[in-house]
Write a protein that holds these residues in place. Structure first.
Motif, short mmCIF file in Angstrom:
data_model
loop_
_atom_site.label_atom_id
_atom_site.label_comp_id
_atom_site.label_asym_id
_atom_site.label_seq_id
_atom_site.Cartn_x
_atom_site.Cartn_y
_atom_site.Cartn_z
N THR A 1 46.08 39.19 43.04
CA THR A 1 45.24 38.04 43.38
C THR A 1 44.61 37.46 42.12
OG1 THR A 1 44.73 39.11 45.48
CG2 THR A 1 43.34 37.28 44.84
N PRO A 2 44.86 36.18 41.86
CA PRO A 2 44.26 35.56 40.67
C PRO A 2 42.74 35.48 40.80
CG PRO A 2 45.36 33.91 42.01
CD PRO A 2 45.65 35.24 42.64
N LEU A 3 42.08 35.27 39.68
CA LEU A 3 40.63 35.14 39.68
C LEU A 3 40.23 33.75 40.14
CD1 LEU A 3 39.75 36.87 36.30
CD2 LEU A 3 40.01 37.90 38.55
N SER A 4 39.20 33.68 40.93
CA SER A 4 38.67 32.40 41.36
C SER A 4 37.89 31.78 40.20
CB SER A 4 37.75 32.59 42.57
OG SER A 4 36.55 33.22 42.16
N PRO A 5 37.64 30.48 40.26
CA PRO A 5 36.82 29.85 39.21
C PRO A 5 35.43 30.49 39.10
CG PRO A 5 37.98 28.17 40.47
CD PRO A 5 38.21 29.48 41.18
N ALA A 6 34.85 30.91 40.20
CA ALA A 6 33.52 31.54 40.16
C ALA A 6 33.57 32.88 39.43
CB ALA A 6 32.99 31.72 41.58
N VAL B 1 33.42 47.17 29.03
CA VAL B 1 34.72 47.39 29.65
C VAL B 1 34.79 48.77 30.30
CG1 VAL B 1 37.21 47.58 29.24
CG2 VAL B 1 35.90 45.76 28.14
N GLU B 2 34.25 49.79 29.63
CA GLU B 2 34.29 51.15 30.18
C GLU B 2 33.54 51.22 31.52
OE1 GLU B 2 32.10 50.87 27.11
OE2 GLU B 2 34.03 50.25 26.32
N LYS B 3 32.40 50.56 31.58
CA LYS B 3 31.62 50.55 32.82
C LYS B 3 32.32 49.74 33.91
CE LYS B 3 26.98 51.52 31.18
NZ LYS B 3 25.57 51.11 31.28
N LEU B 4 33.03 48.70 33.52
CA LEU B 4 33.82 47.92 34.48
C LEU B 4 34.88 48.81 35.11
CD1 LEU B 4 34.67 45.22 35.81
CD2 LEU B 4 36.20 44.90 33.84
N GLU B 5 35.59 49.55 34.28
CA GLU B 5 36.64 50.44 34.79
C GLU B 5 36.06 51.52 35.71
OE1 GLU B 5 38.38 51.36 30.98
OE2 GLU B 5 40.03 49.96 31.37
N ARG B 6 34.88 52.02 35.36
CA ARG B 6 34.21 53.02 36.19
C ARG B 6 33.81 52.41 37.54
NH1 ARG B 6 29.52 55.38 33.05
NH2 ARG B 6 30.91 54.57 31.49
N ALA B 7 33.29 51.20 37.50
CA ALA B 7 32.89 50.51 38.73
C ALA B 7 34.09 50.24 39.64
CB ALA B 7 32.16 49.21 38.40
N ILE B 8 35.21 49.90 39.04
CA ILE B 8 36.42 49.67 39.83
C ILE B 8 36.88 50.97 40.47
CG2 ILE B 8 38.87 49.04 39.71
CD1 ILE B 8 38.01 46.94 37.57
N SER B 9 36.79 52.07 39.75
CA SER B 9 37.13 53.38 40.34
C SER B 9 36.24 53.69 41.53
CB SER B 9 37.00 54.49 39.30
OG SER B 9 37.98 54.35 38.32
N LEU B 10 34.95 53.37 41.40
CA LEU B 10 34.02 53.57 42.52
C LEU B 10 34.40 52.69 43.70
CD1 LEU B 10 30.64 53.68 40.58
CD2 LEU B 10 31.78 55.60 41.70
N ALA B 11 34.79 51.46 43.42
CA ALA B 11 35.20 50.54 44.49
C ALA B 11 36.43 51.07 45.21
CB ALA B 11 35.47 49.15 43.93
N ILE C 1 42.26 43.39 33.75
CA ILE C 1 41.78 44.55 34.51
C ILE C 1 41.43 44.13 35.93
CG2 ILE C 1 39.88 46.20 34.75
CD1 ILE C 1 39.85 46.35 31.63
N LEU C 2 40.71 43.03 36.07
CA LEU C 2 40.32 42.58 37.41
C LEU C 2 41.54 42.21 38.25
CD1 LEU C 2 37.19 40.40 36.55
CD2 LEU C 2 37.21 42.57 37.81
N ILE C 3 42.48 41.51 37.67
CA ILE C 3 43.67 41.10 38.41
C ILE C 3 44.52 42.31 38.79
CG2 ILE C 3 45.87 39.89 38.20
CD1 ILE C 3 44.30 37.78 36.51
N GLU C 4 44.72 43.23 37.87
CA GLU C 4 45.62 44.36 38.10
C GLU C 4 44.98 45.51 38.87
OE1 GLU C 4 47.14 45.41 34.25
OE2 GLU C 4 48.13 43.46 34.02
N GLN C 5 43.68 45.75 38.66
CA GLN C 5 43.06 46.94 39.22
C GLN C 5 42.02 46.67 40.30
OE1 GLN C 5 41.66 49.68 36.19
NE2 GLN C 5 43.18 48.92 34.75
#
Length: 83
Positions: A2-7, A59-69, A27-31
């Motif tokens: 899913t592509p990223l929205s403008p927001a 970036v590290e915290k983003l990846e951690r947050a995605i794992s939590l999600a 990262i957002l698009i793929e993970q």
């Protein structure tokens, strides 16, 4: 994927340094998309806003947050204040 929205694109630009933005977008698009279980409970943008907020521009915290999600999307919503 899913592509990223403008927001979400705008939020990425606000939270991350210019040299990290492309990596964050990938990262957002793929993970952090339809591969997150029960993402539809939150909505794609809301889920992505939550992980971006929890990342604090790192970036590290983003990846951690995605794992939590991926474990339970409701957790990142609550912890980010978007619950």
């Amino acid at each position: 994927m899913t592509p990223l929205s403008p927001a979400v694109e705008e939020r990425v630009a606000l939270v991350f340094a210019p040299d990290e933005r492309e990596k964050v977008r990938q990262i957002l698009i793929e993970q952090c998309g339809e591969n997150v279980p029960r993402w539809h409970m939150a909505g794609m943008d809301r889920m992505r806003f939550a992980v971006l907020k929890l990342s604090e521009g790192k970036v590290e915290k983003l990846e951690r947050a995605i794992s939590l999600a991926k474990a339970d999307v409701r957790n990142v919503l609550v912890w980010s204040g978007l619950g």
